[in-house]
Design an enzyme around this catalytic site. Structure first.
Site, PDB file in Angstrom:
ATOM      1  N   SER A   4       0.824  -1.203   0.000  1.00  0.00           N
ATOM      2  CA  SER A   4       0.000   0.000   0.000  1.00  0.00           C
ATOM      3  C   SER A   4       0.863   1.259   0.000  1.00  0.00           C
ATOM      4  O   SER A   4       1.713   1.418  -0.877  1.00  0.00           O
ATOM      5  CB  SER A   4      -0.960  -0.044   1.196  1.00  0.00           C
ATOM      6  OG  SER A   4      -2.011   0.869   1.045  1.00  0.00           O
ATOM      7  N   ASP A  58      -8.758  -6.392  -4.390  1.00  0.00           N
ATOM      8  CA  ASP A  58      -8.507  -5.127  -3.703  1.00  0.00           C
ATOM      9  C   ASP A  58      -9.225  -3.995  -4.431  1.00  0.00           C
ATOM     10  O   ASP A  58      -9.284  -3.978  -5.656  1.00  0.00           O
ATOM     11  CB  ASP A  58      -7.002  -4.842  -3.670  1.00  0.00           C
ATOM     12  CG  ASP A  58      -6.640  -3.660  -2.784  1.00  0.00           C
ATOM     13  OD1 ASP A  58      -7.454  -3.289  -1.918  1.00  0.00           O
ATOM     14  OD2 ASP A  58      -5.546  -3.119  -2.958  1.00  0.00           O
ATOM     15  N   HIS A  87      -6.038  -6.926  -0.489  1.00  0.00           N
ATOM     16  CA  HIS A  87      -4.980  -5.938  -0.296  1.00  0.00           C
ATOM     17  C   HIS A  87      -3.694  -6.562   0.240  1.00  0.00           C
ATOM     18  O   HIS A  87      -2.605  -6.144  -0.123  1.00  0.00           O
ATOM     19  CB  HIS A  87      -5.502  -4.877   0.675  1.00  0.00           C
ATOM     20  CG  HIS A  87      -4.678  -3.644   0.758  1.00  0.00           C
ATOM     21  ND1 HIS A  87      -4.521  -2.777  -0.298  1.00  0.00           N
ATOM     22  CD2 HIS A  87      -3.959  -3.115   1.791  1.00  0.00           C
ATOM     23  CE1 HIS A  87      -3.760  -1.755   0.072  1.00  0.00           C
ATOM     24  NE2 HIS A  87      -3.395  -1.948   1.323  1.00  0.00           N
TER      25      HIS A  87
END
Length: 437
Positions: free
Chosen positions: A156, A359, A416
């Site tokens: 991320s 995601d 994610h």
């Protein structure tokens, strides 16, 4: 196998001693004062691989997102460390094959802290410079890792931070001011080009049947406004509008999980009862895919882990994480694609982009947009390269496309946090970059 438990040594303003299941998992941890009054915490697990000495295996640095997400908490106990939060062994831990270094980064995150909030970082390059000093301090404690292949894996916002870290580490290696041996940088579901990611939320949700046309239109209108503000150089306002776009997604989907669109979420959101929308979204980003609330995670790290590590009570895990997020509001929507181009054009460092297909926050379609615009000498050859299947134990776990030192991995049935959601697919990109895994 030579894996002695190493007592803690530290080159910093203060030190800690202790262990968490250290008899089973040799480890070391401590602080480096990266700037006066700015203290960064690191936690190393030595590999369990059947080798004569642990330095026969690479060193992997894991970076969490947010910004303000804690690697020593989320990355360690919920994604790829040797133990989960119940202290049960994780059978797919990366420690089986690698030495893994979790870093609470940027400074102020997790157990890292600043003595004055004015010392928090405001740009990606400031974060990278702190990381460079952190690694210098780490090598002072563990000089045996100098020359050992180093790989930086960031999830991320951690993937965004990893790019400038890679540039600064490489420059320091070239100048002879650090003894590292950086071989690769991996961007996992990474916040590389925020505008691209945000513009693809609506199309992805519409294609998945999670919004109707009205919901899609509302999301896209909010996203295009965030894009307009960014293009005008109104970066803080663009970040604020990005939050409004998230709110439009929540309203249209009745609380879709931004980290896995197939997860069934409660409605109304119980965590918003005493939080405004900004605090809720900030908390969600800081948790970076953690399935625990910030309160539960803070309790675990402060009440359970901190005593085991003998960290001083004046250091409160996560206390400054909200301030970390706030301080980076201006930098939040800025891309790092130019840094990726610099690494591709000027170094031999392997750059891996991997993404879970479930995601939303860092959607795969949004990643493809910036990848296709990259300007580097191998761009056309990469675009023309064959997209191949990833087979693990006769099961299709995804796809990959590669040319020279750039590769993209599409990972199936993963959100994610790909290493947690699909360990088999993860092994493919670990082997590709390191030859182990």
């Amino acid at each position: 196998m030579l894996l002695p438990f190493i007592l803690f040594l530290i080159a910093s303003s203060h030190s800690v001693t202790g262990q968490v299941e250290g008899d089973r998992f040799p480890q070391n941890f401590g602080y480096v004062e990266v700037r006066q009054g700015a203290h960064m915490f690191w936690w190393l697990y030595f590999t369990l691989a059947n080798v004569e000495h642990y330095t026969e295996r690479p060193l992997i640095v894991w970076l969490q997102g947010g910004p303000g997400g804690s690697s020593t908490a989320v990355g360690n106990f919920q994604i790829l460390g040797p133990l989960d939060e119940d202290f049960n062994e994780r059978n797919y831990t990366w420690v089986k094959d690698f030495n893994v270094l979790f870093v609470d980064n940027p400074v102020g995150t997790g157990f890292s802290y600043v003595e004055d909030l004015n010392l928090l970082t405001t740009t990606n390059d400031e974060i990278a410079l702190d990381f460079l000093n952190l690694m210098r301090g780490f090598y002072e404690v563990h000089p045996e890792f100098e020359g050992v292949p180093l790989y930086i894996y960031g999830q991320s916002y951690g993937g965004k931070m990893a790019i400038d870290m890679g540039i600064r580490i490489h420059e320091a290696e070239q100048n002879g001011t650090i003894g590292s041996n950086l071989r690769g940088v991996a961007m996992g579901n990474a916040w590389i080009s925020p505008v691209d990611a945000t513009l693809t939320w609506g199309p992805l949700l519409l294609a998945a049947g999670l919004v109707d046309q009205t919901g899609y239109d509302n999301i896209q209108a909010a996203a295009r406004e965030a894009e307009r503000l960014f293009n005008e150089g109104q970066y803080w306002n663009s970040t604020a509008q990005w939050r409004q776009t998230q709110q439009a997604v929540f309203n249209a989907t009745y609380n879709v999980d931004f980290y896995d669109i197939l997860t069934k979420m409660p409605w109304p959101r119980p965590t918003t009862m005493d939080l405004d929308s900004y605090e809720f979204i900030r908390d969600m980003m800081i948790r970076d895919g953690s399935y625990m609330t910030s309160r539960n995670l803070a309790s675990f790290m402060n009440d359970v882990i901190r005593p085991k590590l003998n960290i001083s009570n004046h250091v409160v895990w996560g206390q400054q994480s909200g301030a970390v997020f706030n301080t980076l509001n201006v930098d939040f929507m800025k891309p790092v694609t130019e840094g990726i181009e610099k690494l591709l054009n000027e170094t031999n460092i392997i750059l891996t982009k991997y993404n879970g297909n479930l995601d939303l926050i860092c959607s795969t379609p949004g990643q493809i947009l910036w990848v296709d615009r990259l300007k580097w000498h191998g761009a056309e050859n990469y675009k023309n390269a064959e997209r191949k299947p990833i087979w693990e134990n006769d099961r299709l776990e995804g796809y990959y496309q590669a040319y020279e030192n750039f590769r993209f991995f599409w990972i199936n049935v993963a959100g994610h946090s790909v290493p947690r959601d699909n360990p088999a697919g993860t092994r493919a990109f670990l082997r590709d970059m390191t030859t182990f895994g």
